[in-house]
Design a protein around this motif. Structure first.
Motif, PDB file in Angstrom:
ATOM      1  N   TYR A  36      -2.524 -20.029  -3.525  1.00 43.27           N
ATOM      2  CA  TYR A  36      -1.429 -20.658  -4.284  1.00 43.27           C
ATOM      3  C   TYR A  36      -1.141 -22.082  -3.824  1.00 43.27           C
TER       4      TYR A  36
ATOM      5  N   LEU B  75       0.535   4.469  17.031  1.00 45.56           N
ATOM      6  CA  LEU B  75       0.377   5.560  16.062  1.00 45.56           C
ATOM      7  C   LEU B  75      -0.139   6.847  16.715  1.00 45.56           C
TER       8      LEU B  75
ATOM      9  N   LEU C 163       7.328 -19.428   8.112  1.00 44.34           N
ATOM     10  CA  LEU C 163       8.105 -19.164   6.897  1.00 44.34           C
ATOM     11  C   LEU C 163       9.601 -19.150   7.172  1.00 44.34           C
TER      12      LEU C 163
ATOM     13  N   VAL D 229       7.481 -11.008   4.932  1.00 48.52           N
ATOM     14  CA  VAL D 229       6.995 -12.212   5.642  1.00 48.52           C
ATOM     15  C   VAL D 229       5.646 -12.690   5.096  1.00 48.52           C
TER      16      VAL D 229
ATOM     17  N   CYS E 116       3.450 -12.487   1.015  1.00 52.51           N
ATOM     18  CA  CYS E 116       3.261 -12.962  -0.366  1.00 52.51           C
ATOM     19  C   CYS E 116       4.535 -13.578  -0.954  1.00 52.51           C
TER      20      CYS E 116
ATOM     21  N   GLY F 132       9.045  -2.752   2.239  1.00 52.33           N
ATOM     22  CA  GLY F 132       8.249  -3.806   1.582  1.00 52.33           C
ATOM     23  C   GLY F 132       7.128  -4.373   2.435  1.00 52.33           C
TER      24      GLY F 132
ATOM     25  N   THR G 263      -0.289   1.229   7.626  1.00 52.63           N
ATOM     26  CA  THR G 263       0.448   0.454   8.635  1.00 52.63           C
ATOM     27  C   THR G 263       0.081  -1.029   8.661  1.00 52.63           C
TER      28      THR G 263
ATOM     29  N   GLY H 117       0.845  -1.194   0.000  1.00 54.30           N
ATOM     30  CA  GLY H 117       0.000   0.000   0.000  1.00 54.30           C
ATOM     31  C   GLY H 117       0.880   1.243   0.000  1.00 54.30           C
ATOM     32  N   GLY H 118       1.751   1.337   1.011  1.00 62.41           N
ATOM     33  CA  GLY H 118       2.568   2.532   1.206  1.00 62.41           C
ATOM     34  C   GLY H 118       3.579   2.777   0.099  1.00 62.41           C
TER      35      GLY H 118
ATOM     36  N   HIS I 297      -2.596  -6.519  -3.695  1.00 61.55           N
ATOM     37  CA  HIS I 297      -2.981  -5.712  -4.862  1.00 61.55           C
ATOM     38  C   HIS I 297      -4.105  -4.739  -4.514  1.00 61.55           C
TER      39      HIS I 297
ATOM     40  N   GLU J 266       9.239   3.876   7.725  1.00 55.25           N
ATOM     41  CA  GLU J 266       9.099   2.434   7.980  1.00 55.25           C
ATOM     42  C   GLU J 266       9.837   2.083   9.261  1.00 55.25           C
TER      43      GLU J 266
HETATM   44  P1  FAD Z   1       1.828  -4.210   5.272  1.00 52.27           P
HETATM   45  O1  FAD Z   1       2.333  -4.912   4.102  1.00 52.27           O
HETATM   46  O2  FAD Z   1       1.456  -4.908   6.477  1.00 52.27           O
HETATM   47  O3  FAD Z   1       2.808  -3.010   5.579  1.00 52.27           O
HETATM   48  C1  FAD Z   1       2.655  -2.149   6.646  1.00 52.27           C
HETATM   49  C2  FAD Z   1       4.008  -1.582   7.042  1.00 52.27           C
HETATM   50  O4  FAD Z   1       3.813  -0.525   7.964  1.00 52.27           O
HETATM   51  C3  FAD Z   1       4.906  -2.596   7.731  1.00 52.27           C
HETATM   52  O5  FAD Z   1       6.177  -2.648   7.103  1.00 52.27           O
HETATM   53  C4  FAD Z   1       5.044  -2.051   9.159  1.00 52.27           C
HETATM   54  O6  FAD Z   1       6.306  -2.305   9.744  1.00 52.27           O
HETATM   55  C5  FAD Z   1       4.850  -0.551   8.921  1.00 52.27           C
HETATM   56  N1  FAD Z   1       4.401   0.170  10.114  1.00 52.27           N
HETATM   57  C6  FAD Z   1       3.366  -0.143  10.935  1.00 52.27           C
HETATM   58  N2  FAD Z   1       3.239   0.782  11.908  1.00 52.27           N
HETATM   59  C7  FAD Z   1       4.231   1.687  11.698  1.00 52.27           C
HETATM   60  C8  FAD Z   1       4.628   2.882  12.369  1.00 52.27           C
HETATM   61  N3  FAD Z   1       3.965   3.347  13.440  1.00 52.27           N
HETATM   62  N4  FAD Z   1       5.694   3.565  11.887  1.00 52.27           N
HETATM   63  C9  FAD Z   1       6.379   3.129  10.805  1.00 52.27           C
HETATM   64  N5  FAD Z   1       6.041   2.012  10.134  1.00 52.27           N
HETATM   65  C10 FAD Z   1       4.981   1.306  10.562  1.00 52.27           C
HETATM   66  N6  FAD Z   1      -1.684 -10.924  -0.339  1.00 52.27           N
HETATM   67  C11 FAD Z   1      -1.782 -11.134  -1.662  1.00 52.27           C
HETATM   68  O7  FAD Z   1      -2.406 -10.325  -2.364  1.00 52.27           O
HETATM   69  N7  FAD Z   1      -1.223 -12.223  -2.254  1.00 52.27           N
HETATM   70  C12 FAD Z   1      -0.531 -13.136  -1.547  1.00 52.27           C
HETATM   71  O8  FAD Z   1      -0.036 -14.100  -2.123  1.00 52.27           O
HETATM   72  C13 FAD Z   1      -0.415 -12.957  -0.151  1.00 52.27           C
HETATM   73  N8  FAD Z   1       0.246 -13.849   0.598  1.00 52.27           N
HETATM   74  C14 FAD Z   1       0.387 -13.633   1.937  1.00 52.27           C
HETATM   75  C15 FAD Z   1       1.046 -14.591   2.693  1.00 52.27           C
HETATM   76  C16 FAD Z   1       1.193 -14.413   4.051  1.00 52.27           C
HETATM   77  C17 FAD Z   1       1.920 -15.455   4.855  1.00 52.27           C
HETATM   78  C18 FAD Z   1       0.676 -13.243   4.674  1.00 52.27           C
HETATM   79  C19 FAD Z   1       0.857 -13.015   6.137  1.00 52.27           C
HETATM   80  C20 FAD Z   1      -0.006 -12.300   3.927  1.00 52.27           C
HETATM   81  C21 FAD Z   1      -0.167 -12.487   2.555  1.00 52.27           C
HETATM   82  N9  FAD Z   1      -0.865 -11.587   1.767  1.00 52.27           N
HETATM   83  C22 FAD Z   1      -1.002 -11.804   0.424  1.00 52.27           C
HETATM   84  C23 FAD Z   1      -1.478 -10.376   2.342  1.00 52.27           C
HETATM   85  C24 FAD Z   1      -0.567  -9.144   2.097  1.00 52.27           C
HETATM   86  O9  FAD Z   1       0.704  -9.386   2.650  1.00 52.27           O
HETATM   87  C25 FAD Z   1      -1.181  -7.901   2.707  1.00 52.27           C
HETATM   88  O10 FAD Z   1      -2.501  -7.742   2.233  1.00 52.27           O
HETATM   89  C26 FAD Z   1      -0.376  -6.660   2.361  1.00 52.27           C
HETATM   90  O11 FAD Z   1       0.945  -6.781   2.806  1.00 52.27           O
HETATM   91  C27 FAD Z   1      -1.005  -5.401   2.949  1.00 52.27           C
HETATM   92  O12 FAD Z   1      -0.248  -4.308   2.577  1.00 52.27           O
HETATM   93  P2  FAD Z   1      -0.216  -2.979   3.462  1.00 52.27           P
HETATM   94  O13 FAD Z   1       0.676  -2.033   2.733  1.00 52.27           O
HETATM   95  O14 FAD Z   1      -1.576  -2.558   3.787  1.00 52.27           O
HETATM   96  O15 FAD Z   1       0.450  -3.390   4.854  1.00 52.27           O
END
Ligand code: FAD
Ligand code: NAD
Length: 470
Positions: free
Chosen positions: A355, A283, A171, A45, A47, A39, A147, A14-15, A325, A33
């Motif tokens: 998968y 937060l 993992l 940890v 996708c 990432g 987040t 997202g970010g 996505h 981050e």
């Molecule tokens: P995240 O990816 O969770 O990122 C958030 C980030 O914010 C993190 O790095 C965190 O450290 C940071 N953060 C939080 N609070 C703070 C703060 N106060 N200050 C600074 N940084 C902060 N989805 C798919 O579409 N396909 C897949 O194949 C898939 N496989 C997955 C397999 C596993 C095992 C898991 C656990 C999830 C999987 N997902 C998959 C889901 C996918 O990972 C999430 O939907 C996605 O990562 C969400 O993105 P996001 O940017 O919202 O948050």
């Protein structure tokens, strides 16, 4: 104090995608981050590492179970878990380094540390280790909360992260579990359960509802259950877990349900995969006036604006599917909105993919949802067993199911299970994006022999035109 057009908290899909788009649109942008690598969950940890080990173990499964069918004898095959994990770590490093490159390329400032709100336009960044390093204050006209989420558990389960573990530890295991017990037959349970079952672990999945992947079209869960049982996974459906306890290296699970009323399982690891919770810890949202909803998610309107103008939220931390996505699409949406454009996200057309082998995917309405809406619909389907490509590949498990509007023939939902489905679903999304009809797909030339032809055949079937290959 540095002032930005856009400040993004969290570098997951997202970010970081929001940051890329903001950079492309000429907005002065910074991303914060808390971990050393960029990432987020997905790349570190989620996708990517899960798909890396799924791919390795799928190759092993094919070598051990399918090679002979193809006339190949391979003796002394051995899977080396530490080497598989080391490869996975290299893949993770590559994709995370890729995000660092993207930030540089798009002139996005990267700050490492924990972000918290001071007020609605000011964010403080503290060193992640809580050490004596300098705190920084940043201001911005727009702040995007990205987040993400963390694994959930059940109130009576303590995750010790050694024997009672989440996907993150699963993992990174260095030894093969003898008996891996999994709480939750959703996406994580089945993907990671498949990894260890393929390597030889006994795997037992305990699921609360009467189906696996229960939120997808029911046909998919039924078909996948059959395939995974054949691969040796054991399932206990309609079971309510009441306790998970560790003694030494042994984990004991108790659940209610099934013929014997009480189920007891003993293993050496228990993976808890009962969903994920939105992550907003630390937060200090109250300082900005940002509100949460009843499920602890950041409350947003249809434009992904929080209860405070100028503060936006995207991805796993807001309502909707917890998918990478979806988070990225929302990141692009908010970036373009801030830049004064008129973006769009069609939530109905966000595909879901599992998968496992066979792979599973769905987009649009499920048959259960159409029934609930009282919609008159048609069903078209095509089995992989009748696909020339599937027969040539000796991968004949699976089917494609297409749901169409009974009056207009518009495709309302596509649900697939089988080889290479994760990629084929993109065609269904494309056709549905343009509100195409099943007959339209019948008019499109599909290369022969391909797995994608099964989608065309299912569409012909739904449109009432005879299938060409059955
Ligand atoms: P995240 O990816 O969770 O990122 C958030 C980030 O914010 C993190 O790095 C965190 O450290 C940071 N953060 C939080 N609070 C703070 C703060 N106060 N200050 C600074 N940084 C902060 N989805 C798919 O579409 N396909 C897949 O194949 C898939 N496989 C997955 C397999 C596993 C095992 C898991 C656990 C999830 C999987 N997902 C998959 C889901 C996918 O990972 C999430 O939907 C996605 O990562 C969400 O993105 P996001 O940017 O919202 O948050
Ligand atoms: P999930 O929601 O997919 O599955 C959780 C499962 O646990 C459900 O089947 C639910 O019925 C079951 N459950 C809930 N409470 C239970 C209980 N008390 N006892 C037994 N079973 C119980 O969640 P997940 O598998 O933890 O995955 C979390 C998120 O990560 C999902 O939202 C998913 O979208 C995302 N993810 C996606 C992918 C992918 O896209 N391929 C892969 C992994 C994770």
């Amino acid at each position: 104090m540095t002032t930005y057009d856009v400040l993004i908290i969290g570098s997951g899909p997202g970010g970081y995608i929001a940051a890329v788009r903001c950079g492309q649109l000429g907005l002065k942008t910074a991303i914060i981050e808390k971990y050393p690598t960029l990432g987020g969950t997905c790349l570190n940890v989620g996708c990517i590492p899960s798909k890396a080990v799924l791919e390795s173990t799928e190759l092993y499964q094919k070598a051990t179970h399918q090679f002979t069918e193809h006339g190949i004898d391979a003796d002394n095959l051995r899977a080396d878990l530490p080497r598989m994990m080391a490869r996975k770590d290299r893949v993770v490093k590559k994709v995370c380094d890729g995000v660092v490159f993207l930030m540089k390329k798009n002139k996005v400032d990267v700050l490492h540390g924990v972000a918290s709100f001071v007020d609605a336009t000011t964010v403080q960044v503290e060193p992640s280790d809580g050490g004596s390093g300098e705190k920084q204050l940043l201001t911005a006209k727009n702040i995007i909360i990205a987040t993400g989420s963390k694994p959930s558990t059940l109130p009576f389960i303590t995750l010790d992260k050694e024997r009672i573990i989440t996907s993150t530890e699963a993992l990174a295991l260095r030894e093969l579990p003898q008996h891996l017990i999994i709480v939750g037959g959703g996406v994580i349970g089945l993907e990671l359960g498949s990894v260890y079952a393929r390597l030889g672990s006994k795997v037992s999945v305990v699921e609360y509802t009467d189906a696996i992947i229960p939120t997808m079209d029911r046909t998919l869960g039924k078909e996948l259950l059959r395939s995974l049982k054949k691969q040796g996974l054991e399932f206990y459906l309609s079971h309510k877990v009441t306790a998970v306890e560790r003694t030494g290296d042994t984990v004991k699970l108790t659940a209610q349900g099934g013929p014997s009323a009480e189920l007891q399982l003993e293993g050496d690891y228990c993976l808890v995969s009962v969903g994920r919770r939105p992550y907003t810890d630390g937060l200090n949202l109250a300082a900005a006036g940002v509100e949460l909803d009843e499920k602890g998610r950041v409350k947003v309107n249809e434009d992904l604006q929080t209860t405070v103008p100028g503060i936006w939220a995207i991805g796993d931390v807001v309502r909707g599917a917890m998918l990478a996505h979806k988070a990225s699409d929302e990141g692009v949406y908010v970036a373009e909105l801030i830049a004064g454009q008129a973006p769009e996200v069609n939530y109905l057309l966000i595909p879901g993919v599992v998968y496992t082998w066979p792979e599973v995917a769905g987009v649009g309405y499920t048959e259960e949802q159409l029934k609930e809406q009282g919609k008159t619909y048609k069903v078209g389907s095509f089995p992989y067993s009748a696909s020339g490509r599937a027969l040539a590949g000796a991968d004949t498990e699976g089917l494609v199911k297409v749901l169409t509007d009974a009056q207009t023939d518009e495709i309302l939902g596509v649900h697939m299970i089988g080889a290479r489905i994760a990629d084929i679903i993109a065609e269904a999304v494309g056709i549905m994006h343009f509100r195409g009809a099943a007959e339209d797909v019948g008019l499109i030339s599909h290369a022969h022999p391909t797995y994608a032809e099964a989608f065309k055949e299912a569409c012909l079937n739904a449109a009432g035109i005879g299938a060409l290959n059955m």
